[in-house]
Design an enzyme around this catalytic site. Structure first.
Site, PDB file in Angstrom:
ATOM      1  N   ASN A   8       0.872  -1.179   0.000  1.00 18.19           N
ATOM      2  CA  ASN A   8       0.000   0.000   0.000  1.00 18.19           C
ATOM      3  C   ASN A   8       0.905   1.225   0.000  1.00 18.19           C
ATOM      4  O   ASN A   8       1.511   1.552   1.019  1.00 18.19           O
ATOM      5  CB  ASN A   8      -0.889  -0.039   1.261  1.00 18.19           C
ATOM      6  CG  ASN A   8      -1.659   1.244   1.471  1.00 18.19           C
ATOM      7  OD1 ASN A   8      -1.761   2.081   0.574  1.00 18.19           O
ATOM      8  ND2 ASN A   8      -2.217   1.398   2.664  1.00 18.19           N
ATOM      9  N   LYS A  10       0.101   4.267  -0.272  1.00 17.67           N
ATOM     10  CA  LYS A  10      -0.534   5.468   0.303  1.00 17.67           C
ATOM     11  C   LYS A  10      -0.306   6.663  -0.623  1.00 17.67           C
ATOM     12  O   LYS A  10      -0.235   6.477  -1.839  1.00 17.67           O
ATOM     13  CB  LYS A  10      -0.008   5.712   1.728  1.00 17.67           C
ATOM     14  CG  LYS A  10      -0.101   4.432   2.580  1.00 17.67           C
ATOM     15  CD  LYS A  10       0.117   4.641   4.041  1.00 17.67           C
ATOM     16  CE  LYS A  10      -0.007   3.304   4.754  1.00 17.67           C
ATOM     17  NZ  LYS A  10       0.059   3.428   6.194  1.00 17.67           N
ATOM     18  N   HIS A  95      -9.444   1.444   4.970  1.00 19.59           N
ATOM     19  CA  HIS A  95      -8.156   1.600   5.667  1.00 19.59           C
ATOM     20  C   HIS A  95      -8.352   2.553   6.845  1.00 19.59           C
ATOM     21  O   HIS A  95      -9.124   3.511   6.752  1.00 19.59           O
ATOM     22  CB  HIS A  95      -7.100   2.142   4.703  1.00 19.59           C
ATOM     23  CG  HIS A  95      -5.721   2.098   5.291  1.00 19.59           C
ATOM     24  ND1 HIS A  95      -5.288   3.043   6.192  1.00 19.59           N
ATOM     25  CD2 HIS A  95      -4.711   1.214   5.145  1.00 19.59           C
ATOM     26  CE1 HIS A  95      -4.052   2.733   6.567  1.00 19.59           C
ATOM     27  NE2 HIS A  95      -3.677   1.632   5.930  1.00 19.59           N
ATOM     28  N   GLU A 163      -5.366  -4.705  10.652  1.00 16.88           N
ATOM     29  CA  GLU A 163      -4.292  -3.730  10.853  1.00 16.88           C
ATOM     30  C   GLU A 163      -4.559  -2.949  12.138  1.00 16.88           C
ATOM     31  O   GLU A 163      -5.348  -1.991  12.136  1.00 16.88           O
ATOM     32  CB  GLU A 163      -4.251  -2.743   9.686  1.00 16.88           C
ATOM     33  CG  GLU A 163      -3.973  -3.386   8.351  1.00 16.88           C
ATOM     34  CD  GLU A 163      -3.411  -2.372   7.358  1.00 16.88           C
ATOM     35  OE1 GLU A 163      -2.300  -2.598   6.889  1.00 16.88           O
ATOM     36  OE2 GLU A 163      -4.074  -1.358   7.085  1.00 16.88           O
ATOM     37  N   GLY A 169       2.748   2.231  10.700  1.00 13.35           N
ATOM     38  CA  GLY A 169       3.756   3.274  10.539  1.00 13.35           C
ATOM     39  C   GLY A 169       4.516   3.610  11.807  1.00 13.35           C
ATOM     40  O   GLY A 169       5.219   4.617  11.867  1.00 13.35           O
ATOM     41  N   SER A 201       3.455  -2.216  10.279  1.00 19.68           N
ATOM     42  CA  SER A 201       4.901  -2.320  10.540  1.00 19.68           C
ATOM     43  C   SER A 201       5.491  -3.679  10.162  1.00 19.68           C
ATOM     44  O   SER A 201       6.388  -4.169  10.851  1.00 19.68           O
ATOM     45  CB  SER A 201       5.217  -1.966  11.996  1.00 19.68           C
ATOM     46  OG  SER A 201       4.892  -0.603  12.232  1.00 19.68           O
TER      47      SER A 201
HETATM   48  P1  PGA Z   1       2.937   0.237   7.565  1.00 18.96           P
HETATM   49  O1  PGA Z   1       1.464   0.490   6.991  1.00 18.96           O
HETATM   50  O2  PGA Z   1       3.431  -1.056   6.970  1.00 18.96           O
HETATM   51  O3  PGA Z   1       3.739   1.427   7.103  1.00 18.96           O
HETATM   52  O4  PGA Z   1       2.820   0.152   9.040  1.00 18.96           O
HETATM   53  C1  PGA Z   1       0.555  -0.568   6.801  1.00 18.96           C
HETATM   54  C2  PGA Z   1      -0.723  -0.036   6.220  1.00 18.96           C
HETATM   55  O5  PGA Z   1      -1.175   1.040   6.613  1.00 18.96           O
HETATM   56  O6  PGA Z   1      -1.343  -0.698   5.331  1.00 18.96           O
END
Ligand code: PGA
Length: 242
Positions: A8, A10, A95, A163, A169, A201
């Site tokens: 993803n 983003k 999300h 999630e 993040g 993460s």
């Molecule tokens: P991250 O995000 O791997 O940066 O923690 C995961 C997500 O939001 O799908």
């Protein structure tokens, strides 16, 4: 069940970022592993060009969100039909960043997931508790409620992504036993053939341990999906792929 590793991106990525995806494909020496599905969800501006370049290279392309209607007076929105037309195979819906930043309710997420199905794609429906909710012992209740409210009734393919909001993040992840507990709980509420991804993460260093958990059928990867090296490391850590 085939695992899925989904990236993803983003709100990251310009036309030049196509090089990062090319690097990933080059790391597989031209043929991506057949034992799992690889999906990259770039920003909407890149879906069509990425799909045109990579759908035949073993990397599927997906959207990150869509409007529940096919078309109409909704300035700035993108419909599921448009993403399908651009070559997307999956669309992330619900999300936690959409739920938090845009006040998306379970009912809206469900309507979006239904639109994705109607457009001939599969939705990746995201659920997850906040830190306060976990600390209050409410994680299963919260996720259970989100599943009840946002999963469409269908026999077609859907994917669920668990999630935890506090793990996204942040570099923090739940314990392996907390991941196992939640994925078992979600499995108990859903069809046996639905893939349940873990997200939050995921990195090359923790992917092997997380992907080995029962009922973890893949990963939804944010930050680490932006770098071909990291995404390659995560894909390589998937069982049967080492
Ligand atoms: P991250 O995000 O791997 O940066 O923690 C995961 C997500 O939001 O799908």
């Amino acid at each position: 069940m085939k695992m899925m590793i989904a990236g993803n991106w983003k709100m990251n990525g310009l036309a030049a970022s196509q090089g990062e995806l090319q690097n990933l494909i080059d790391m597989f020496s031209g043929s991506t592993p057949e034992g799992l599905d690889i999906l990259v969800c770039p920003p909407a501006t890149l879906v069509a060009s990425f799909a045109a370049s990579y759908s035949d290279e073993g990397v599927m392309i997906g959207g990150q969100d869509c409007h529940p209607e096919d078309s109409g007076a909704h300035t700035g929105d993108i419909s599921a039909a448009m993403l399908a037309d651009a070559g997307a195979a999956y669309v992330i819906v619900g999300h936690s960043e959409r739920r938090a930043d845009h006040g998306e309710s379970d009912a809206l997420v469900k309507a979006k997931a239904e639109a994705v199905l109607a457009a001939g794609m599969a939705p990746i429906v995201c659920v997850g508790e906040t830190k306060e909710e976990r600390e209050a012992g409410k994680a299963l209740d919260i996720v259970g409620g989100q599943l009840d409210g946002s999963l469409p009734q269908t026999n077609d393919e859907i994917v669920i992504a668990y999630e935890p909001v506090w793990a996204i993040g942040t570099g923090l992840t739940p314990t392996i036993s907390d991941i196992a507990e939640m994925h078992d709980f979600i499995r108990g509420k859903t069809r046996q053939d639905i893939r349940i991804l873990y997200g939050g993460s995921v990195k090359p260093g923790n992917a092997q341990e997380i992907l080995a958990v029962k009922n973890v059928n893949g990963a939804l990867v944010g930050g680490a999906s932006l770098k071909a090296n990291d995404l390659f490391g995560i894909i390589s850590a998937a069982p049967g792929n080492v």
